[in-house]
Scaffold this motif. Sequence first.
Motif, PDB file in Angstrom:
ATOM      1  N   ALA A  41       7.729  -6.386   0.811  1.00 31.37           N
ATOM      2  CA  ALA A  41       7.503  -4.940   0.793  1.00 31.37           C
ATOM      3  C   ALA A  41       7.856  -4.321   2.137  1.00 31.37           C
ATOM      4  O   ALA A  41       7.750  -4.967   3.183  1.00 31.37           O
ATOM      5  N   SER A  42       8.287  -3.070   2.110  1.00 31.37           N
ATOM      6  CA  SER A  42       8.545  -2.321   3.339  1.00 31.37           C
ATOM      7  C   SER A  42       7.459  -1.285   3.593  1.00 31.37           C
ATOM      8  O   SER A  42       7.298  -0.810   4.714  1.00 31.37           O
ATOM      9  N   GLN A  43       6.719  -0.919   2.540  1.00 28.52           N
ATOM     10  CA  GLN A  43       5.592   0.005   2.681  1.00 28.52           C
ATOM     11  C   GLN A  43       4.453  -0.475   1.804  1.00 28.52           C
ATOM     12  O   GLN A  43       4.653  -0.792   0.625  1.00 28.52           O
ATOM     13  N   ILE A  44       3.239  -0.505   2.367  1.00 29.37           N
ATOM     14  CA  ILE A  44       2.065  -1.006   1.659  1.00 29.37           C
ATOM     15  C   ILE A  44       0.955   0.028   1.767  1.00 29.37           C
ATOM     16  O   ILE A  44       0.635   0.491   2.868  1.00 29.37           O
ATOM     17  N   LYS A  45       0.361   0.371   0.620  1.00 27.02           N
ATOM     18  CA  LYS A  45      -0.765   1.295   0.589  1.00 27.02           C
ATOM     19  C   LYS A  45      -2.025   0.551   0.185  1.00 27.02           C
ATOM     20  O   LYS A  45      -2.012  -0.244  -0.766  1.00 27.02           O
ATOM     21  N   LEU A  46      -3.101   0.824   0.891  1.00 28.06           N
ATOM     22  CA  LEU A  46      -4.404   0.238   0.590  1.00 28.06           C
ATOM     23  C   LEU A  46      -5.371   1.362   0.264  1.00 28.06           C
ATOM     24  O   LEU A  46      -5.591   2.259   1.080  1.00 28.06           O
ATOM     25  N   ILE A  47      -5.938   1.314  -0.941  1.00 29.62           N
ATOM     26  CA  ILE A  47      -6.860   2.358  -1.398  1.00 29.62           C
ATOM     27  C   ILE A  47      -8.226   1.709  -1.650  1.00 29.62           C
ATOM     28  O   ILE A  47      -8.332   0.740  -2.413  1.00 29.62           O
ATOM     29  N   ILE A  48      -9.252   2.246  -0.993  1.00 27.83           N
ATOM     30  CA  ILE A  48     -10.602   1.684  -1.066  1.00 27.83           C
ATOM     31  C   ILE A  48     -11.567   2.754  -1.565  1.00 27.83           C
ATOM     32  O   ILE A  48     -11.467   3.926  -1.178  1.00 27.83           O
ATOM     33  N   LYS A  49     -12.510   2.347  -2.420  1.00 26.55           N
ATOM     34  CA  LYS A  49     -13.595   3.227  -2.833  1.00 26.55           C
ATOM     35  C   LYS A  49     -14.921   2.481  -2.682  1.00 26.55           C
ATOM     36  O   LYS A  49     -15.035   1.319  -3.089  1.00 26.55           O
ATOM     37  N   ASP A  50     -15.875   3.168  -2.077  1.00 27.45           N
ATOM     38  CA  ASP A  50     -17.219   2.599  -1.859  1.00 27.45           C
ATOM     39  C   ASP A  50     -17.131   1.260  -1.141  1.00 27.45           C
ATOM     40  O   ASP A  50     -17.774   0.274  -1.531  1.00 27.45           O
ATOM     41  N   ALA A  51     -16.346   1.245  -0.074  1.00 31.31           N
ATOM     42  CA  ALA A  51     -16.183   0.045   0.768  1.00 31.31           C
ATOM     43  C   ALA A  51     -15.727  -1.168  -0.026  1.00 31.31           C
ATOM     44  O   ALA A  51     -16.071  -2.305   0.298  1.00 31.31           O
ATOM     45  N   GLY A  52     -14.945  -0.949  -1.080  1.00 29.46           N
ATOM     46  CA  GLY A  52     -14.397  -2.038  -1.868  1.00 29.46           C
ATOM     47  C   GLY A  52     -15.263  -2.497  -3.010  1.00 29.46           C
ATOM     48  O   GLY A  52     -14.830  -3.334  -3.819  1.00 29.46           O
ATOM     49  N   LYS A  53     -16.472  -2.002  -3.112  1.00 37.77           N
ATOM     50  CA  LYS A  53     -17.354  -2.444  -4.186  1.00 37.77           C
ATOM     51  C   LYS A  53     -16.917  -1.873  -5.544  1.00 37.77           C
ATOM     52  O   LYS A  53     -17.095  -2.518  -6.576  1.00 37.77           O
ATOM     53  N   THR A  54     -16.348  -0.675  -5.512  1.00 33.55           N
ATOM     54  CA  THR A  54     -15.892  -0.041  -6.741  1.00 33.55           C
ATOM     55  C   THR A  54     -14.409  -0.281  -6.997  1.00 33.55           C
ATOM     56  O   THR A  54     -14.003  -0.600  -8.117  1.00 33.55           O
ATOM     57  N   LEU A  55     -13.584  -0.149  -5.952  1.00 35.29           N
ATOM     58  CA  LEU A  55     -12.139  -0.289  -6.140  1.00 35.29           C
ATOM     59  C   LEU A  55     -11.476  -0.792  -4.861  1.00 35.29           C
ATOM     60  O   LEU A  55     -11.782  -0.331  -3.765  1.00 35.29           O
ATOM     61  N   ILE A  56     -10.565  -1.751  -5.049  1.00 31.64           N
ATOM     62  CA  ILE A  56      -9.630  -2.182  -4.001  1.00 31.64           C
ATOM     63  C   ILE A  56      -8.254  -2.193  -4.649  1.00 31.64           C
ATOM     64  O   ILE A  56      -8.011  -2.966  -5.573  1.00 31.64           O
ATOM     65  N   GLN A  57      -7.384  -1.340  -4.180  1.00 32.03           N
ATOM     66  CA  GLN A  57      -6.049  -1.232  -4.775  1.00 32.03           C
ATOM     67  C   GLN A  57      -4.987  -1.358  -3.695  1.00 32.03           C
ATOM     68  O   GLN A  57      -5.070  -0.713  -2.650  1.00 32.03           O
ATOM     69  N   VAL A  58      -3.989  -2.207  -3.966  1.00 30.58           N
ATOM     70  CA  VAL A  58      -2.873  -2.404  -3.052  1.00 30.58           C
ATOM     71  C   VAL A  58      -1.588  -2.102  -3.798  1.00 30.58           C
ATOM     72  O   VAL A  58      -1.326  -2.660  -4.870  1.00 30.58           O
ATOM     73  N   ILE A  59      -0.786  -1.201  -3.228  1.00 34.28           N
ATOM     74  CA  ILE A  59       0.478  -0.779  -3.827  1.00 34.28           C
ATOM     75  C   ILE A  59       1.606  -1.142  -2.867  1.00 34.28           C
ATOM     76  O   ILE A  59       1.560  -0.739  -1.693  1.00 34.28           O
ATOM     77  N   ASP A  60       2.589  -1.892  -3.341  1.00 37.24           N
ATOM     78  CA  ASP A  60       3.722  -2.254  -2.490  1.00 37.24           C
ATOM     79  C   ASP A  60       5.031  -1.986  -3.220  1.00 37.24           C
ATOM     80  O   ASP A  60       5.052  -1.833  -4.456  1.00 37.24           O
ATOM     81  N   ASP A  61       6.108  -1.935  -2.460  1.00 39.50           N
ATOM     82  CA  ASP A  61       7.444  -1.713  -3.024  1.00 39.50           C
ATOM     83  C   ASP A  61       8.293  -2.972  -2.893  1.00 39.50           C
ATOM     84  O   ASP A  61       9.486  -2.902  -2.618  1.00 39.50           O
ATOM     85  N   GLY A  62       7.641  -4.133  -3.064  1.00 35.85           N
ATOM     86  CA  GLY A  62       8.346  -5.405  -2.945  1.00 35.85           C
ATOM     87  C   GLY A  62       9.207  -5.720  -4.152  1.00 35.85           C
ATOM     88  O   GLY A  62       9.550  -4.840  -4.958  1.00 35.85           O
ATOM     89  N   LYS A  63       9.544  -6.997  -4.318  1.00 36.32           N
ATOM     90  CA  LYS A  63      10.486  -7.387  -5.362  1.00 36.32           C
ATOM     91  C   LYS A  63       9.853  -7.480  -6.747  1.00 36.32           C
ATOM     92  O   LYS A  63      10.569  -7.575  -7.750  1.00 36.32           O
ATOM     93  N   GLY A  64       8.525  -7.459  -6.837  1.00 37.87           N
ATOM     94  CA  GLY A  64       7.886  -7.487  -8.141  1.00 37.87           C
ATOM     95  C   GLY A  64       7.965  -8.846  -8.816  1.00 37.87           C
ATOM     96  O   GLY A  64       8.477  -9.826  -8.261  1.00 37.87           O
ATOM     97  N   MET A  65       7.457  -8.921 -10.071  1.00 41.95           N
ATOM     98  CA  MET A  65       7.421 -10.176 -10.830  1.00 41.95           C
ATOM     99  C   MET A  65       7.875  -9.940 -12.255  1.00 41.95           C
ATOM    100  O   MET A  65       7.764  -8.831 -12.798  1.00 41.95           O
ATOM    101  N   SER A  66       8.364 -11.002 -12.862  1.00 47.11           N
ATOM    102  CA  SER A  66       8.693 -10.955 -14.280  1.00 47.11           C
ATOM    103  C   SER A  66       7.410 -11.043 -15.094  1.00 47.11           C
ATOM    104  O   SER A  66       6.327 -11.300 -14.551  1.00 47.11           O
ATOM    105  N   ALA A  67       7.507 -10.860 -16.408  1.00 49.25           N
ATOM    106  CA  ALA A  67       6.326 -10.902 -17.269  1.00 49.25           C
ATOM    107  C   ALA A  67       5.669 -12.284 -17.235  1.00 49.25           C
ATOM    108  O   ALA A  67       4.440 -12.409 -17.195  1.00 49.25           O
TER     109      ALA A  67
END
Length: 616
Positions: A41-67
């Motif tokens: 990835a060249s850009q990574i986003k980290l989204i946290i809610k309630d200090a991670g107890k409710t949500l931890i989300q990581v978004i990247d623009d890397g190469k991804g995966m097949s099914a």
Amino acid sequence: MADIIQLLPDHVANQIAAGEVVQRPASVVKELLENAIDAGASQIKLIIKDAGKTLIQVIDDGKGMSATDARLSFERHATSKIRTAEDLFSLHTKGFRGEALASIAAIAHVELKTKQEQDELGTQITIEGSELVSQEPTVTPKGTTIAVKNLFFNIPARRNFLKSNTVELRHIIDEFHRVALVHHSLAFIMYHNGSELFNLPTSNFRQRIVNVFGGKTNEKLVPVNEATEVLKISGFVGKPEFAKKSKTEQFFFVNDRFIKSAYLNHAINSAFEGLVKDGSHPSYFLNLQVDPKSIDINIHPTKTEIKFDDEHTLYAILRSSVKHSLGQFNIAPVLDFESDANLETPYAFKNKAAAMPRVEVDRSFNPFYDEQVSRGSSTHYKKEPAVQWESLYVGLESKGTRANQNFSELQFESDNEMQSMFDDDASETTSRSTYQFQNKYIISAIKSGMLVIDQNRAHQRILYEGLLKSMTVKEATSQQLLFPLELHFSITETNILEQLKEDLEHTGFIFSEFTEDKISITGVPVNVPHSEVSIILEQLISDVEQEVPDSNFSAVDLLAKSMAKSLAIKSGQSLTFTEQEHLVNSLFACKEPNVSPTNRIAFITMGVEELDKKFM
């Protein structure tokens, strides 16, 4: 007898494995960020809610995966990083064990969206507690988005042991720093409860450090660069005058991976020996490049501890490199034996030969001659007759008959001021009831024997109860500053102070401005010197970070303890008789005079009988 050993079901085994990999929300953040980096990835986003107890989300623009890969990634020991056991000794990636996603999915609700660049549609997978809920095609941009919700939903005991949101968020920010600092060529963005905490663009290492810890950090950094066959060092150390009470700005990276090493940390402290105060810790941001075959990073579940083949060589190189940088940039005093001789000679005398000095001695000189003439000069001088020295002894009697002279007529000068000073001191010692011993203890006489008070702990107790009262009643007095005091902190430290802002104002502080890396103070408590404000706040930040107060811990209590510790009389400070008496009287006016705020004994008593036993 029936067989009693049986294989555990997969979901139970995954929950047990999760106990090693996932200790708190910060562990999930670390694993997901490392996977995003390995995905290119060249850009990574980290989204946290309630200090991670409710949500931890990581978004990247890397190469991804097949099914197929997306589904296999949640199986235990499934990884794309290694193929054989030998690969463990030549690792160039972050996550490699193949347990992270399986362990996370066993104790949370996980939603994965991923797509490769050449595919038209991506894949969405939903897993709850190791059970596959759905897998279907979806429209999603290139890269991977993984959301971890309701962490420890099926292990309530583990969830109950999590700390407060403030503490857990601090651990998440620490992990974010450890990943973002060394990968400065990638862009990182972090959100918490909808607000942006960090937005770090691609940059060099120095700019990334400044972006993370504030603009004032730039002037604190001293570059360190050294390349040998065994080790390549690059990075920065902090100047000694900016050493901190806490270890929050100490980072070792080995092959772009954060590690903890008490042995290498000792090498840094040894290089700074004599340059930093006791109790302070120098800052450093050092990236060490070594041969992957010479290290073992598979000895700890969190992969933060590394075993080196030759630690002693690394220690010596690291210590000497840091000392060389401190000397090269005139941070540490050095001895220069290669000074240019031309700099010590006036320019006009550059080509002149040195003249040999001439020493002339008058060999015919005799002090007992009546008359002497100096050579090379026409000056004549008349010497007094040498016989006159005998007149000095005229009148002296050889037998010492005057030795019995009466000396009663002799008078001596008297010093009235000195005499009065001793008189005052003598009168004081007859009435005083306290004495200071070794500038550390105050000894006071009581009916049953003797009282020995630790002046530092006693003063801490007095200040602690006074600060608690002023913060509770909210009637603290302040002294206005003629010019506002500006202090610079990192973003994390500023957040800690902002959470304590209201309580600090109840003690007498007045803040006029709060920004990401700067604080302006226009008023301080009456008993706080202007020069010690920064020391008090740094100590407070250190106490908050080290004591890790949880949800049932009072921030007011921690603040009072920290300020009392900073403002208390130190051991080694001399006190007057009046100050000693005031300290003793104030201590026994407290509600809990027996112990300091940290529950250490403030005084002891020694009875007469106990003293008598010492002389038996």
